[in-house]
Scaffold this active site. Sequence first.
Site, PDB file in Angstrom:
ATOM      1  N   HIS A 157      -2.763  19.543 -28.462  1.00 27.68           N
ATOM      2  CA  HIS A 157      -2.928  18.387 -27.567  1.00 27.68           C
ATOM      3  C   HIS A 157      -3.175  17.098 -28.361  1.00 27.68           C
ATOM      4  O   HIS A 157      -3.808  16.159 -27.861  1.00 27.68           O
ATOM      5  CB  HIS A 157      -4.088  18.610 -26.582  1.00 27.68           C
ATOM      6  CG  HIS A 157      -3.988  19.879 -25.807  1.00 27.68           C
ATOM      7  ND1 HIS A 157      -3.260  19.995 -24.648  1.00 27.68           N
ATOM      8  CD2 HIS A 157      -4.532  21.112 -26.042  1.00 27.68           C
ATOM      9  CE1 HIS A 157      -3.353  21.228 -24.189  1.00 27.68           C
ATOM     10  NE2 HIS A 157      -4.113  21.927 -25.020  1.00 27.68           N
ATOM     11  N   SER A 279      10.521  -4.988 -42.787  1.00 28.49           N
ATOM     12  CA  SER A 279      10.604  -5.769 -41.552  1.00 28.49           C
ATOM     13  C   SER A 279      11.327  -7.076 -41.824  1.00 28.49           C
ATOM     14  O   SER A 279      11.226  -7.652 -42.909  1.00 28.49           O
ATOM     15  CB  SER A 279       9.192  -6.056 -41.033  1.00 28.49           C
ATOM     16  OG  SER A 279       9.216  -7.059 -40.042  1.00 28.49           O
TER      17      SER A 279
END
Length: 431
Positions: A157, A279
């Site tokens: 989880h 970037s």
Amino acid sequence: MSDLLWQKAGVETNAKIMKFLAGDDVLLDREFFLHDITASKAHVEGLAHIGVVSTQEAQDLKRELDALAEDFRAGRFVLDERYEDGHSAIEARLTERLGDAGRRVHTGRSRNDQILVATRLWLKDALAALEVHCRAIAEVCLQRAAQPAIPLPGYTHLQRAVVSSTAMWFAGFAEGFVDNAWRARQTSAWIDANPLGTAAGYGVNLPLDRVHTTKALGFARMQISPIYAQLSRGKFEMAAMEALSSALLDTRRLAWDLSLFTTAEFNFVSLPSEYTTGSSIMPNKRNPDVVELLRASYATVAASRCEIEQLLSLPSGYQRDLQFSKGSLFHGVTHGLAALELLPDLLARMQWNEPVMRAAIEPAMYATDVAIEQAAAGVPFRDAYRAAAEAATATGQGRTPEASLAARTSPGAGNDLHLEALKERLAHLTH
């Protein structure tokens, strides 16, 4: 466009309609063209066996087919809009060079079984490449699983759960890609059937030597029923793409792990610089773009498979809808194989950040060990579970990841990875 194979006196054609009908077919046929030529050679040999072409004509036709293949590889022959498709290009070239012998080459076959056999040969090559890639990925994973294990938090989880290790992580993906390699092999064996000689889907009134073409083309068996040959178009392509999807599904989950592990919040993994990009606006960024596109690649393959499936809402017999399956097949398979080809080097060179990973092992992550130990000593497991839950942090104090892993003796777990068994399964693929 050159003269159409099916052109008849008094039948007019419209350029817009013909452009729609052709679509990208002639461009896509470049991928299958050499396989089409190979199948044409086998067909010519079969025609010679039953006297439709003479021995000399067969020799001439095979010589010109070899020359066409060489010209295509060298760029001297370009498959372009002059032709309706690759099949008509082959016949046009043979007719140009050999006259009536070229006009005989299509005897007993249809473009329906012509594309079937070329695609089938192409699929066998694709599945062989898939097996090679999966084996390479499994080999790297097994090599790294055999290295000294570094403690790694195990998650359920997305919450820290139990102590795991880099060896267990690699072993898990190793077994997955061993299975994927076997699935590629088994799928290839399933589709290894020769459709050449089934013509338009109902056979022809000639004793075609289909046994010879099956052997000459390296097929394991003949696809007997002409009707089933047409029913298998799309079905066999989907099977190949399902095998590819299986490998890409494991790749997606692996890439998801690496996407998380390379974040500053986890900082468990460093990637080779070639697998990152910068970037366009943020000078501080190095982005794991390759990993993200590996994660996305399953969607591309699954979408291509879905498009083929949606085309198959058809009655029996050939339907022109199936032409559109070619682009989906080519795009999905070539993209999926290109993605898998990158994985072995990436997995071999990624680096674990051991200090950070050790620091992420919390005392509470030993609670399961404590509960199991108590159960082994005779305490009912549910009672041991509750006691460990109530004092999870305290019961984990003084324990080490190495001890936790060493005590994990269930088959496949931290102290018993069964790597030799996985290596043996992988080795059997080479036999």
